[in-house]
Design a protein around this motif. Structure first.
Motif, PDB file in Angstrom:
ATOM      1  N   SER A 185      30.475   9.997-100.674  1.00 15.16           N
ATOM      2  CA  SER A 185      30.405  11.207 -99.862  1.00 15.16           C
ATOM      3  C   SER A 185      31.062  10.992 -98.501  1.00 15.16           C
ATOM      4  O   SER A 185      31.798  11.856 -98.008  1.00 15.16           O
ATOM      5  N   ALA A 188      34.819  10.859 -98.977  1.00  8.46           N
ATOM      6  CA  ALA A 188      35.334  12.186 -99.302  1.00  8.46           C
ATOM      7  C   ALA A 188      35.408  13.088 -98.078  1.00  8.46           C
ATOM      8  O   ALA A 188      36.271  13.964 -97.994  1.00  8.46           O
ATOM      9  N   GLN A 189      34.517  12.871 -97.107  1.00  5.55           N
ATOM     10  CA  GLN A 189      34.469  13.718 -95.923  1.00  5.55           C
ATOM     11  C   GLN A 189      35.269  13.166 -94.749  1.00  5.55           C
ATOM     12  O   GLN A 189      35.374  13.811 -93.709  1.00  5.55           O
ATOM     13  N   GLU A 208      36.727  12.821-104.286  1.00 12.54           N
ATOM     14  CA  GLU A 208      35.901  14.026-104.215  1.00 12.54           C
ATOM     15  C   GLU A 208      35.285  14.339-105.575  1.00 12.54           C
ATOM     16  O   GLU A 208      34.118  14.741-105.660  1.00 12.54           O
TER      17      GLU A 208
END
Length: 255
Positions: A185, A188-189, A208
């Motif tokens: 996470s 992905a961010q 993602e």
């Protein structure tokens, strides 16, 4: 990337090498971890309150000094205005024109002196605050880490409780899964760096997708699915040492 069967072997080996906590049932493990969360959260709250109090003492010491400097500047500017206003209003340009430049220079000097004084006070204040940080932050980071580990322990234990007969291995798998999920996470961010040299995660889109899959698995968790997911991730986003260290900390809670 290591072969899938090798990644599976790593997880199994870590579960074996870390002292087991077979004396604790899943419910006991959860209770012990929740107690750690409650205790450490209270300790952290009290510790932060003490730090804020010490910071307040410093504020009470240095804010008045800055206020005095600002009051001095205001008084100086008021005196300058009283001195130069009649000169600036003079119809004699030989008086008013030179007065303009002298007044501007005097104002600039007063402001520069004030800025230096305030800057020196703030520098001393910042150094004192840094000293407080050096005293308090190590303990804060430790308590925050302990709370984080305990929260992960509760989550992993709840998931592993579905396989209570194989709780130790199920717990390690659940903890590793959550570490992988959180790490994915974060990647992905964040800004894509392309540093993950694994075919399954060699683009932001793939990361993602893997992150979304992990979130989906978390909502309908199973030991088998988590084990498979962990084997696919290998050490791509969570190193063996990080996992082993986190697992050891978690097991200390209920060992």
């Amino acid at each position: 990337m290591r072969k899938n069967y090798y990644a599976l072997a790593i997880v199994a080996a870590l579960a074996i090498n870390i002292p087991a906590a077979t004396a604790s049932t899943p419910s006991q493990t959860i209770a012990k971890a929740q107690k750690v969360i409650t205790t450490k959260s209270a300790e952290l709250k009290a510790w932060l309150a003490k730090e804020h109090k010490d910071e307040g003492v410093l504020g009470a010491q240095y804010i008045p000094q800055i206020n005095v400097a600002n009051q001095k500047l205001a008084a100086t500017l008021k005196d300058l205005a009283a001195t130069y206003t009649p000169l600036l209003a003079s119809a004699d340009t030989s008086i008013s024109y030179p007065a303009q430049s002298r007044y501007a220079a005097a104002q600039a000097d007063a402001n520069a002196e004030n800025q230096k004084t305030a800057s020196d006070i703030k520098a001393t204040w910042d150094a004192a605050l840094k000293g407080i940080d050096e005293v308090y932050e190590p303990a804060e980071f430790l308590m925050i880490d302990q709370i984080g580990v305990a929260k992960d322990t509760v989550l992993a234990a709840k998931r592993a409780s579905k396989d209570a007969s194989n709780f130790d291995s199920a717990f390690a798998t659940a903890l590793n899964f959550e570490m992988n999920r959180v790490a994915l996470s974060k990647v992905a961010q964040s800004e894509w760096s392309g540093k993950i040299k694994v075919a399954a995660l060699n683009s932001l889109a793939k990361v993602e997708a893997a992150s979304n899959k992990a979130d989906a698995l978390a909502s309908s968790y199973s030991y088998a699915a988590a084990m498979k997911f962990n084997s696919l991730m290998g050490t791509a986003v969570v190193s063996n040492s990080s996992f082993k260290g986190h697992l050891a900390k978690a097991k200390k809670i209920f060992a």
